[in-house]
Write a protein that holds these residues in place. Structure first.
Motif, PDB file in Angstrom:
ATOM      1  N   ASN A  69       0.928  -1.213   0.082  1.00 47.46           N
ATOM      2  CA  ASN A  69      -0.026  -0.017  -0.005  1.00 47.46           C
ATOM      3  C   ASN A  69       0.778   1.433  -0.262  1.00 47.46           C
ATOM      4  O   ASN A  69       0.296   2.337   0.426  1.00 47.46           O
ATOM      5  CB  ASN A  69      -1.013   0.056   1.122  1.00 47.46           C
ATOM      6  CG  ASN A  69      -1.971  -1.270   1.044  1.00 47.46           C
ATOM      7  OD1 ASN A  69      -2.403  -1.607   0.150  1.00 47.46           O
ATOM      8  ND2 ASN A  69      -2.314  -1.894   2.326  1.00 47.46           N
TER       9      ASN A  69
ATOM     10  N   ARG B 193      -1.000   0.192 -10.531  1.00 50.81           N
ATOM     11  CA  ARG B 193      -2.035   1.217 -11.526  1.00 50.81           C
ATOM     12  C   ARG B 193      -1.282   1.011 -12.816  1.00 50.81           C
ATOM     13  O   ARG B 193      -2.133   0.565 -14.083  1.00 50.81           O
ATOM     14  CB  ARG B 193      -1.895   2.663 -11.241  1.00 50.81           C
ATOM     15  CG  ARG B 193      -2.762   3.110 -10.001  1.00 50.81           C
ATOM     16  CD  ARG B 193      -2.488   4.684  -9.853  1.00 50.81           C
ATOM     17  NE  ARG B 193      -3.386   5.058  -8.891  1.00 50.81           N
ATOM     18  CZ  ARG B 193      -3.388   6.043  -8.184  1.00 50.81           C
ATOM     19  NH1 ARG B 193      -2.080   6.867  -8.085  1.00 50.81           N
ATOM     20  NH2 ARG B 193      -4.411   6.715  -7.394  1.00 50.81           N
TER      21      ARG B 193
ATOM     22  N   LYS C 177      -2.008  -2.554 -14.323  1.00 51.63           N
ATOM     23  CA  LYS C 177      -3.226  -2.780 -14.802  1.00 51.63           C
ATOM     24  C   LYS C 177      -3.709  -2.134 -16.191  1.00 51.63           C
ATOM     25  O   LYS C 177      -4.136  -2.239 -16.903  1.00 51.63           O
ATOM     26  CB  LYS C 177      -4.386  -2.193 -13.621  1.00 51.63           C
ATOM     27  CG  LYS C 177      -5.742  -2.086 -14.103  1.00 51.63           C
ATOM     28  CD  LYS C 177      -6.449  -3.543 -14.179  1.00 51.63           C
ATOM     29  CE  LYS C 177      -6.452  -4.169 -12.803  1.00 51.63           C
ATOM     30  NZ  LYS C 177      -7.229  -5.343 -13.155  1.00 51.63           N
TER      31      LYS C 177
ATOM     32  N   ASN D 167      -8.019   1.791 -20.554  1.00 53.59           N
ATOM     33  CA  ASN D 167      -9.004   1.955 -19.513  1.00 53.59           C
ATOM     34  C   ASN D 167      -9.695   0.820 -19.006  1.00 53.59           C
ATOM     35  O   ASN D 167     -10.338   0.730 -17.967  1.00 53.59           O
ATOM     36  CB  ASN D 167     -10.050   3.011 -19.817  1.00 53.59           C
ATOM     37  CG  ASN D 167      -9.455   4.432 -20.130  1.00 53.59           C
ATOM     38  OD1 ASN D 167      -8.941   5.033 -19.254  1.00 53.59           O
ATOM     39  ND2 ASN D 167      -9.360   4.676 -21.326  1.00 53.59           N
TER      40      ASN D 167
ATOM     41  N   ASN E 149     -14.099  -1.883 -16.933  1.00 49.21           N
ATOM     42  CA  ASN E 149     -14.542  -2.096 -15.678  1.00 49.21           C
ATOM     43  C   ASN E 149     -14.490  -0.374 -15.265  1.00 49.21           C
ATOM     44  O   ASN E 149     -13.688   0.338 -14.799  1.00 49.21           O
ATOM     45  CB  ASN E 149     -13.821  -2.720 -14.557  1.00 49.21           C
ATOM     46  CG  ASN E 149     -14.641  -2.719 -13.316  1.00 49.21           C
ATOM     47  OD1 ASN E 149     -15.365  -1.931 -12.935  1.00 49.21           O
ATOM     48  ND2 ASN E 149     -13.998  -3.311 -12.008  1.00 49.21           N
TER      49      ASN E 149
ATOM     50  N   ASN F  41     -15.935   1.061 -12.964  1.00 47.37           N
ATOM     51  CA  ASN F  41     -15.912   1.412 -11.552  1.00 47.37           C
ATOM     52  C   ASN F  41     -14.666   1.022 -10.701  1.00 47.37           C
ATOM     53  O   ASN F  41     -14.637   0.684  -9.763  1.00 47.37           O
ATOM     54  CB  ASN F  41     -17.093   0.609 -10.980  1.00 47.37           C
ATOM     55  CG  ASN F  41     -18.323   1.007 -11.280  1.00 47.37           C
ATOM     56  OD1 ASN F  41     -18.773   2.427 -11.638  1.00 47.37           O
ATOM     57  ND2 ASN F  41     -19.506   0.300 -11.581  1.00 47.37           N
ATOM     58  N   ASP F  42     -13.561   0.836 -11.686  1.00 50.09           N
ATOM     59  CA  ASP F  42     -12.200   0.634 -10.843  1.00 50.09           C
ATOM     60  C   ASP F  42     -11.844   1.451 -10.291  1.00 50.09           C
ATOM     61  O   ASP F  42     -11.293   2.634 -10.758  1.00 50.09           O
ATOM     62  CB  ASP F  42     -11.294  -0.066 -12.275  1.00 50.09           C
ATOM     63  CG  ASP F  42     -10.100  -0.449 -11.756  1.00 50.09           C
ATOM     64  OD1 ASP F  42      -9.812  -0.311 -10.731  1.00 50.09           O
ATOM     65  OD2 ASP F  42      -9.166  -1.166 -12.323  1.00 50.09           O
ATOM     66  N   ASP F  43     -11.700   1.558  -8.879  1.00 49.89           N
ATOM     67  CA  ASP F  43     -11.109   2.549  -7.938  1.00 49.89           C
ATOM     68  C   ASP F  43      -9.396   2.941  -8.316  1.00 49.89           C
ATOM     69  O   ASP F  43      -9.130   3.692  -7.983  1.00 49.89           O
ATOM     70  CB  ASP F  43     -11.254   2.070  -6.435  1.00 49.89           C
ATOM     71  CG  ASP F  43     -12.664   2.325  -6.247  1.00 49.89           C
ATOM     72  OD1 ASP F  43     -13.370   2.671  -6.791  1.00 49.89           O
ATOM     73  OD2 ASP F  43     -13.127   1.290  -5.134  1.00 49.89           O
ATOM     74  N   LEU F  44      -8.779   1.571  -8.811  1.00 51.07           N
ATOM     75  CA  LEU F  44      -7.455   1.929  -9.037  1.00 51.07           C
ATOM     76  C   LEU F  44      -7.133   2.945 -10.020  1.00 51.07           C
ATOM     77  O   LEU F  44      -6.256   3.728  -9.947  1.00 51.07           O
ATOM     78  CB  LEU F  44      -6.933   0.393  -9.287  1.00 51.07           C
ATOM     79  CG  LEU F  44      -5.190   0.533  -9.579  1.00 51.07           C
ATOM     80  CD1 LEU F  44      -4.837   0.660  -7.896  1.00 51.07           C
ATOM     81  CD2 LEU F  44      -4.836  -0.845  -9.756  1.00 51.07           C
TER      82      LEU F  44
ATOM     83  N   ASN G 225      -8.675   5.863 -11.656  1.00 49.74           N
ATOM     84  CA  ASN G 225      -9.819   6.899 -11.392  1.00 49.74           C
ATOM     85  C   ASN G 225     -10.024   7.997 -12.263  1.00 49.74           C
ATOM     86  O   ASN G 225     -10.215   8.758 -12.003  1.00 49.74           O
ATOM     87  CB  ASN G 225      -9.768   7.184  -9.716  1.00 49.74           C
ATOM     88  CG  ASN G 225      -8.591   7.857  -9.523  1.00 49.74           C
ATOM     89  OD1 ASN G 225      -7.487   8.078 -10.315  1.00 49.74           O
ATOM     90  ND2 ASN G 225      -8.206   8.260  -8.180  1.00 49.74           N
TER      91      ASN G 225
ATOM     92  N   GLU H 275      -0.447  10.618  -8.163  1.00 50.12           N
ATOM     93  CA  GLU H 275      -1.719  10.401  -8.649  1.00 50.12           C
ATOM     94  C   GLU H 275      -2.004  10.377 -10.224  1.00 50.12           C
ATOM     95  O   GLU H 275      -0.962  10.744 -10.849  1.00 50.12           O
ATOM     96  CB  GLU H 275      -2.770  11.607  -8.255  1.00 50.12           C
ATOM     97  CG  GLU H 275      -2.691  11.879  -6.800  1.00 50.12           C
ATOM     98  CD  GLU H 275      -3.548  10.568  -6.003  1.00 50.12           C
ATOM     99  OE1 GLU H 275      -4.384  10.072  -6.518  1.00 50.12           O
ATOM    100  OE2 GLU H 275      -3.236  10.415  -4.672  1.00 50.12           O
TER     101      GLU H 275
END
Length: 530
Positions: free
Chosen positions: A454, A463, A466, A478, A481, A483-486, A488, A507
């Motif tokens: 983390n 990130r 992915k 992209n 998904n 709704n992927d929180d990773l 954003n 970020e």
């Protein structure tokens, strides 16, 4: 435990079980030959198909790449017998899950004069947290991989290293199903010098049907070093005391020399051109004569403008501070010149005319009309970054957008965390992301510490892996998904009138028109010279 065996067209191989950085399992196979060893009379020649072997090939230990100095130890290592690859897969056909997976074929960089596919720099531990197959390729470079002779009957036609990678792609097409890889979903991924190779292959008819997506980091076919001069082998002969002009005798002479002698001679030939944009390089890719096995027969920009290439989705970009790869050299020059560099000839690309007029404009644009001083180090290195990365990559993208409709995604990597190993190797101490630092978050590297759960480093790894594997799977980083929180942020492809990009730092942020002023500065010069 069952033996980990895979049957290939050339014979049976044994691999081993490995673990990723999250303690998941995958299978590793090292040093699989994809071509005949280019030894003896095959030195400097195009690769030939691999031979079958008897029995079971042990693919549980790593093999060296082409002969060069190790970037950690600086000791000479490697061999001409380097045409092999590594395969990493989460599943095998004899396991419970045997559906075919996207394949990423990675071509390493290091200036086309060094590097290998070993796990010391290209560990699969991060990528293999995702459901993909990773292939890392060794190829010939330097004199062994980029030599040319005018006499075409001698078979030394140039770009041997690029043709090695093409041969590895043929191997993938023939064998990757046996590792649960999908031969119809192959992403070719090149970094630095490897990006030039990968882009050249995309532009070549030799790649038809073998690649379906392209990833380029820190280089492309339009980079200054991506096409070069043809007299390198003649220069090598001179360094090794060959007397005469007969190319057949030169070839015979060089084929009898030891690999170390060739390497030492190559080093002398390269000494004056390796890091200067104003000099065309030796032992780099060339534009070949038109032959059946030629990989690059026209200027890459002309190929793109004609649209005569394989159209695939592209993901490409570079770090925020690419020029810092030249940081130690710049600091030395400032020190040797009492803090002021007054000779800026090396900032003018070899393919531009009127160097004196260009130097004056460089001074005005980057240094307020003055010669650069030590306090201008960042600006001085920004010139290098613009010349070597920002301008050629953006020029390539804009050219592709005119002749292909498939999406092109652009990134800039700006994160300077604990894993930025390349800048340490380059001697950079500033808080920057230098050339190739982004690779440290896609590949595990021996010189780096363990990844803290983390941490910012862990988040950046997850990130990037992915995004990159989404691109390999779907042609869209992209993914599917929403709704992927990773991930954003929506990463939009570049448009003709809107240069969208993703900035990767602590970020993720979406932006428009990176390096706009510097790119336009160099675009104007090239427009005037055409």
């Amino acid at each position: 435990m069952n033996k980990i065996l895979v049957s290939l067209q050339q014979g049976l191989i044994r691999g081993k079980l490995s673990r990723n950085y999250k303690n998941g399992t995958f299978y590793s196979f090292f040093g699989i030959p994809y071509a005949k060893p280019p030894l003896g009379k095959l030195r400097f020649k195009n690769p030939e198909p691999p031979e079958r072997w008897i029995g079971t090939l042990n693919a549980t230990t790593e093999k060296d790449g082409c002969i060069s100095k190790n970037i950690f130890t600086r000791k000479l290592e490697g061999s001409e017998d380097c045409l092999h690859l590594n395969v990493y897969t989460p599943n095998l056909n004899n396991s419970q899950s045997s559906s075919l997976k996207p394949v990423i074929v990675f071509v390493h960089g290091h200036g086309l004069v060094a590097g290998n596919a070993k796990t010391e720099l290209h560990g699969p531990d991060f990528f293999l947290t995702e459901d993909i197959v990773l292939v890392t390729v060794c190829y010939r470079y330097g004199a062994f991989g980029f030599s040319y002779l005018e006499d075409q009957s001698l078979g030394v036609n140039g770009n041997q290293g690029i043709k090695d990678v093409v041969m590895s792609l043929k191997w993938v097409q023939q064998n990757i199903r046996n590792f649960c890889g999908d031969p119809n979903n192959v992403t070719l991924f090149g970094a630095s010098g490897g990006a030039g190779i990968a882009h050249h292959i995309m532009l070549s008819s030799l790649c038809n049907g073998m690649i379906h997506k392209l990833i380029l980091h820190g280089g492309c076919s339009l980079s200054l070093w991506a096409t070069s001069r043809k007299d390198s082998l003649t220069k090598l002969g001179e360094e090794l005391k060959f007397v005469g002009e007969n190319e057949k005798r030169l070839l015979e002479f060089l084929q009898t020399k030891s690999a170390i002698s060739i390497y030492e001679g190559q080093k002398k030939v390269l000494a004056n051109s390796i890091i200067s944009p104003n000099v065309q390089k030796h032992f780099f890719p060339i534009i070949e004569n038109q032959l059946n096995n030629s990989v690059l027969t026209e200027d890459p920009k002309l190929i793109i403008s004609k649209g005569n290439y394989t159209k695939v989705p592209i993901l490409m970009g570079h770090t925020s501070d690419e020029g810092f790869i030249f940081g130690k050299e710049a600091e030395r020059r400032f020190k040797e010149n009492s803090g002021v560099i007054t000779n800026l000839d090396d900032l003018v690309p070899y393919n531009l005319k009127d160097s004196k007029g260009i130097i004056e404009k460089i001074k005005k644009f980057y240094f307020n009309g003055n010669y650069p001083k030590e306090k201008d180090l960042y600006k001085y290195l920004q010139v290098k970054s613009d010349i070597y990365c920002a301008h050629p990559l953006q020029t390539a993208i804009k050219a592709h957008l005119i002749t292909q409709s498939l999406p092109i995604y652009f990134f800039k990597f700006a994160f300077h965390g604990k894993l930025n190993l390349y800048k340490k190797i380059q001697g950079v101490t500033k808080p920057v992301a230098s050339h190739s630092d982004e690779l440290c978050y896609l590949f595990r590297m021996f010189g780096n510490p363990e990844v803290e759960e983390n941490s910012d480093e862990d988040l950046t790894i997850k990130r990037m892996v992915k995004l990159w594997t989404n691109f390999a799977k779907f042609g869209n980083p992209n993914g599917k998904n929403i709704n992927d929180d990773l991930i954003n942020v929506q990463w939009d492809p570049v448009e003709l009138n809107k240069f969208n990009y993703l900035c990767i730092d602590k970020e993720l942020t979406a932006g428009v028109n990176p390096d706009e002023d510097g790119v336009k500065f160099w675009e104007d010069f090239y427009k005037d010279n055409n």
